[in-house]
Scaffold this motif. Structure first.
Motif, PDB file in Angstrom:
ATOM      1  N   TYR A 161      33.442  -6.301-110.615  1.00 40.64           N
ATOM      2  CA  TYR A 161      33.374  -4.835-110.627  1.00 40.64           C
ATOM      3  C   TYR A 161      32.934  -4.313-109.261  1.00 40.64           C
ATOM      4  CZ  TYR A 161      33.728  -4.689-115.754  1.00 40.64           C
ATOM      5  OH  TYR A 161      34.155  -4.807-117.058  1.00 40.64           O
ATOM      6  N   ARG A 162      33.453  -3.125-108.911  1.00 42.48           N
ATOM      7  CA  ARG A 162      32.982  -2.371-107.746  1.00 42.48           C
ATOM      8  C   ARG A 162      32.850  -0.899-108.163  1.00 42.48           C
ATOM      9  NH1 ARG A 162      33.651  -5.106-102.748  1.00 42.48           N
ATOM     10  NH2 ARG A 162      34.959  -6.972-102.906  1.00 42.48           N
ATOM     11  N   CYS A 163      32.016  -0.164-107.431  1.00 38.78           N
ATOM     12  CA  CYS A 163      31.883   1.274-107.696  1.00 38.78           C
ATOM     13  C   CYS A 163      31.812   2.029-106.374  1.00 38.78           C
ATOM     14  CB  CYS A 163      30.647   1.572-108.546  1.00 38.78           C
ATOM     15  SG  CYS A 163      29.070   1.422-107.654  1.00 38.78           S
ATOM     16  N   ARG A 164      32.085   3.298-106.459  1.00 37.43           N
ATOM     17  CA  ARG A 164      31.876   4.203-105.335  1.00 37.43           C
ATOM     18  C   ARG A 164      31.614   5.604-105.891  1.00 37.43           C
ATOM     19  NH1 ARG A 164      37.747   5.546-102.435  1.00 37.43           N
ATOM     20  NH2 ARG A 164      38.950   5.967-104.331  1.00 37.43           N
ATOM     21  N   SER A 195      24.848  11.963 -91.727  1.00 39.96           N
ATOM     22  CA  SER A 195      24.314  10.617 -91.953  1.00 39.96           C
ATOM     23  C   SER A 195      25.454   9.608 -92.025  1.00 39.96           C
ATOM     24  CB  SER A 195      23.509  10.578 -93.254  1.00 39.96           C
ATOM     25  OG  SER A 195      22.468  11.527 -93.235  1.00 39.96           O
ATOM     26  N   GLU A 196      25.113   8.332 -91.838  1.00 35.86           N
ATOM     27  CA  GLU A 196      26.113   7.271 -91.927  1.00 35.86           C
ATOM     28  C   GLU A 196      26.752   7.287 -93.322  1.00 35.86           C
ATOM     29  OE1 GLU A 196      26.396   2.393 -91.516  1.00 35.86           O
ATOM     30  OE2 GLU A 196      24.506   3.429 -91.169  1.00 35.86           O
ATOM     31  N   LYS A 197      28.068   7.009 -93.379  1.00 32.24           N
ATOM     32  CA  LYS A 197      28.768   7.005 -94.676  1.00 32.24           C
ATOM     33  C   LYS A 197      28.102   6.020 -95.597  1.00 32.24           C
ATOM     34  CE  LYS A 197      33.447   7.071 -96.450  1.00 32.24           C
ATOM     35  NZ  LYS A 197      34.865   7.040 -96.158  1.00 32.24           N
ATOM     36  N   PRO A 198      27.624   6.494 -96.792  1.00 37.33           N
ATOM     37  CA  PRO A 198      26.799   5.641 -97.642  1.00 37.33           C
ATOM     38  C   PRO A 198      27.610   4.570 -98.377  1.00 37.33           C
ATOM     39  CG  PRO A 198      27.161   7.740 -98.707  1.00 37.33           C
ATOM     40  CD  PRO A 198      27.743   7.854 -97.352  1.00 37.33           C
ATOM     41  N   LYS A 199      26.871   3.555 -98.763  1.00 34.73           N
ATOM     42  CA  LYS A 199      27.448   2.467 -99.562  1.00 34.73           C
ATOM     43  C   LYS A 199      26.536   2.249-100.761  1.00 34.73           C
ATOM     44  CE  LYS A 199      28.822  -2.402 -99.263  1.00 34.73           C
ATOM     45  NZ  LYS A 199      28.905  -3.590 -98.377  1.00 34.73           N
ATOM     46  N   PRO A 200      27.028   2.518-101.982  1.00 34.38           N
ATOM     47  CA  PRO A 200      26.174   2.372-103.161  1.00 34.38           C
ATOM     48  C   PRO A 200      25.898   0.899-103.496  1.00 34.38           C
ATOM     49  CG  PRO A 200      28.394   2.953-103.820  1.00 34.38           C
ATOM     50  CD  PRO A 200      28.378   2.976-102.326  1.00 34.38           C
ATOM     51  N   LYS A 201      24.883   0.688-104.309  1.00 34.86           N
ATOM     52  CA  LYS A 201      24.538  -0.646-104.781  1.00 34.86           C
ATOM     53  C   LYS A 201      24.816  -0.735-106.271  1.00 34.86           C
ATOM     54  CE  LYS A 201      20.737  -3.999-104.892  1.00 34.86           C
ATOM     55  NZ  LYS A 201      19.308  -4.237-104.581  1.00 34.86           N
ATOM     56  N   SER A 214      29.066  10.820 -92.720  1.00 32.72           N
ATOM     57  CA  SER A 214      30.125  10.520 -91.771  1.00 32.72           C
ATOM     58  C   SER A 214      31.448  10.323 -92.497  1.00 32.72           C
ATOM     59  CB  SER A 214      29.754   9.262 -90.981  1.00 32.72           C
ATOM     60  OG  SER A 214      30.752   8.934 -90.052  1.00 32.72           O
ATOM     61  N   GLY A 215      32.504  10.964 -91.974  1.00 30.79           N
ATOM     62  CA  GLY A 215      33.824  10.869 -92.587  1.00 30.79           C
ATOM     63  C   GLY A 215      34.118  11.992 -93.558  1.00 30.79           C
ATOM     64  N   GLN A 216      33.126  12.831 -93.829  1.00 33.86           N
ATOM     65  CA  GLN A 216      33.301  13.928 -94.767  1.00 33.86           C
ATOM     66  C   GLN A 216      33.888  15.146 -94.050  1.00 33.86           C
ATOM     67  OE1 GLN A 216      29.712  14.738 -96.893  1.00 33.86           O
ATOM     68  NE2 GLN A 216      30.670  16.130 -98.356  1.00 33.86           N
ATOM     69  N   GLU A 217      34.796  15.846 -94.710  1.00 29.34           N
ATOM     70  CA  GLU A 217      35.376  17.070 -94.157  1.00 29.34           C
ATOM     71  C   GLU A 217      34.413  18.232 -94.377  1.00 29.34           C
ATOM     72  OE1 GLU A 217      38.718  19.069 -92.247  1.00 29.34           O
ATOM     73  OE2 GLU A 217      38.167  16.969 -92.527  1.00 29.34           O
ATOM     74  N   TYR A 229      35.367  13.686-101.121  1.00 32.04           N
ATOM     75  CA  TYR A 229      34.855  12.767-100.114  1.00 32.04           C
ATOM     76  C   TYR A 229      34.284  11.565-100.855  1.00 32.04           C
ATOM     77  CZ  TYR A 229      31.338  10.544 -97.233  1.00 32.04           C
ATOM     78  OH  TYR A 229      30.575   9.618 -96.585  1.00 32.04           O
ATOM     79  N   TYR A 230      34.748  10.354-100.481  1.00 28.39           N
ATOM     80  CA  TYR A 230      34.324   9.123-101.139  1.00 28.39           C
ATOM     81  C   TYR A 230      33.388   8.328-100.244  1.00 28.39           C
ATOM     82  CZ  TYR A 230      38.206   9.912-104.392  1.00 28.39           C
ATOM     83  OH  TYR A 230      39.061  10.448-105.326  1.00 28.39           O
ATOM     84  N   THR A 231      32.402   7.690-100.880  1.00 22.07           N
ATOM     85  CA  THR A 231      31.567   6.725-100.175  1.00 22.07           C
ATOM     86  C   THR A 231      32.344   5.418-100.022  1.00 22.07           C
ATOM     87  OG1 THR A 231      30.620   5.743-102.175  1.00 22.07           O
ATOM     88  CG2 THR A 231      29.550   7.726-101.296  1.00 22.07           C
ATOM     89  N   HIS A 232      31.720   4.463 -99.329  1.00 17.77           N
ATOM     90  CA  HIS A 232      32.266   3.107 -99.333  1.00 17.77           C
ATOM     91  C   HIS A 232      32.191   2.538-100.753  1.00 17.77           C
ATOM     92  CE1 HIS A 232      32.674   2.743 -95.012  1.00 17.77           C
ATOM     93  NE2 HIS A 232      31.414   3.097 -94.832  1.00 17.77           N
ATOM     94  N   TYR A 233      32.977   1.506-101.002  1.00 15.01           N
ATOM     95  CA  TYR A 233      32.807   0.752-102.242  1.00 15.01           C
ATOM     96  C   TYR A 233      31.558  -0.108-102.140  1.00 15.01           C
ATOM     97  CZ  TYR A 233      37.312   1.808-104.455  1.00 15.01           C
ATOM     98  OH  TYR A 233      38.362   2.443-105.067  1.00 15.01           O
ATOM     99  N   SER A 234      30.950  -0.334-103.281  1.00 12.26           N
ATOM    100  CA  SER A 234      29.806  -1.246-103.339  1.00 12.26           C
ATOM    101  C   SER A 234      30.286  -2.687-103.150  1.00 12.26           C
ATOM    102  CB  SER A 234      29.108  -1.119-104.692  1.00 12.26           C
ATOM    103  OG  SER A 234      29.964  -1.641-105.718  1.00 12.26           O
ATOM    104  N   ASP A 235      29.325  -3.576-102.950  1.00  5.25           N
ATOM    105  CA  ASP A 235      29.670  -5.005-103.003  1.00  5.25           C
ATOM    106  C   ASP A 235      30.095  -5.349-104.429  1.00  5.25           C
ATOM    107  OD1 ASP A 235      29.037  -5.385-100.321  1.00  5.25           O
ATOM    108  OD2 ASP A 235      26.933  -5.871-100.769  1.00  5.25           O
TER     109      ASP A 235
END
Length: 303
Positions: free
Chosen positions: A277-280, A210-216, A136-139, A288-294
């Motif tokens: 720290y955060r990652c995506r 699929s729902e826009k992913p969020k990495p861990k 979701s959110g990807q072109e 196309y970027y995922t969400h940022y991690s916690d």
């Protein structure tokens, strides 16, 4: 031997049928022959030098003052008789057509001959970029290609689950931002710009969003890290596939650090390496970027 008027008429009709009489003979007895020298005009719609197999065309036999019946010949063999001056057919291969009709009960001459040149109907080929898992959110971009007809100008029709969503646009590309509600089966087809002839419908491409992913984000070990020791941070996606790059950031950084791998190594920890720290992840062009991690805290202590 004297020829009776009826025999004269039959003889003249036969001469005209084989094309031996070209003009009206102004004889009182054979005045009806004037009708026989009137040539109908045979036309075809759509009028194209090449017609796709299975296409429907209409042949029209135009006679000024004509009132039928009309006779239609294919390769010089009679194939149809009608009260109307048109004949609609579905073409399967190349043939030559002509017609003749009547004026006040008198037969006309043959029409001009029309050749229908039939070729195989081209097929559209549909592709999707990027391929693989779509979030979701990807072109995304669909491309409709009519192969083997690069010199032909086409208009493009787009369907989603067999329902038309865009009617004959000039662009062979169809782009949009993917959301889960747009998950569906897509097809396309082309229509030749010069007439109404269409290609076959393309292959079906299924878009699953699929729902826009969020990495861990996780560290190589729990707890504080002694200065001088190494530490590895891992950025994990549940639906990870090829083509991803990974981006790492701290509040003290103005730009992200990019890696080809889903891990980030600090070989010898210093005090300045401590913090949040955060990652995506990202892929494609444009990216196309995922969400940022916690956020993950790295605590540096001791020597």
């Amino acid at each position: 031997m004297e020829l009776r008027p009826l025999r004269v008429m039959i003889l003249l009709i036969s001469l005209i049928r084989v094309g031996q009489a070209q003009e009206c003979k102004l004889f009182t007895l054979t005045l009806c022959v004037c009708f026989l020298t009137f040539s109908p005009v045979l036309s075809v719609e759509p009028n194209s030098p090449q017609i796709f197999r299975g296409e429907t065309v209409t042949l029209t036999c135009r006679i000024s003052g004509g009132n039928g019946p009309y006779y239609w010949y294919k390769d010089r063999v009679n194939v149809h008789r009608s009260a109307e001056n048109y004949y609609t057919i579905k073409v399967d291969q190349s043939h030559r057509y002509r017609c003749y009709g009547f004026i006040d009960g008198w037969s006309t001459a043959w029409s001009n001959e029309v050749t229908l040149s039939v070729i195989e109907r081209p097929k559209a080929v549909l592709t999707l970029q990027p391929d693989g898992q779509i979030f979701s959110g990807q072109e995304v971009t669909f491309t409709c290609e009519i192969r083997g007809h690069a010199d032909t100008e086409w208009m493009y029709n787009w369907n989603k689950d067999d329902v038309q969503i865009s009617s004959y646009t000039e662009s062979r590309k169809y782009s949009f931002t993917a959301v889960e509600s747009l998950s569906a089966k897509y097809t396309c087809s082309g229509r030749r710009r010069s007439d109404s002839q269409t290609s076959e419908t393309s292959n079906t491409v299924t878009l699953t969003v699929s729902e826009k992913p969020k990495p861990k984000l996780t560290p190589s070990h729990e707890g504080a890290v002694l200065k001088g020791n190494p530490v590895t941070l891992s950025c994990t996606l549940k639906l990870q596939s090829a083509g991803w790059k990974f981006y790492w950031i701290k509040p003290t950084q103005s730009t992200e650090t990019e890696t080809e791998t889903d891990y980030y190594n600090i070989s010898s920890v210093r005090d300045s390496d401590g913090g949040q720290y955060r990652c995506r992840a990202g892929r494609g062009n444009p990216v196309y970027y995922t969400h940022y991690s916690d956020a993950l805290w790295v605590n540096v202590t001791g020597e």
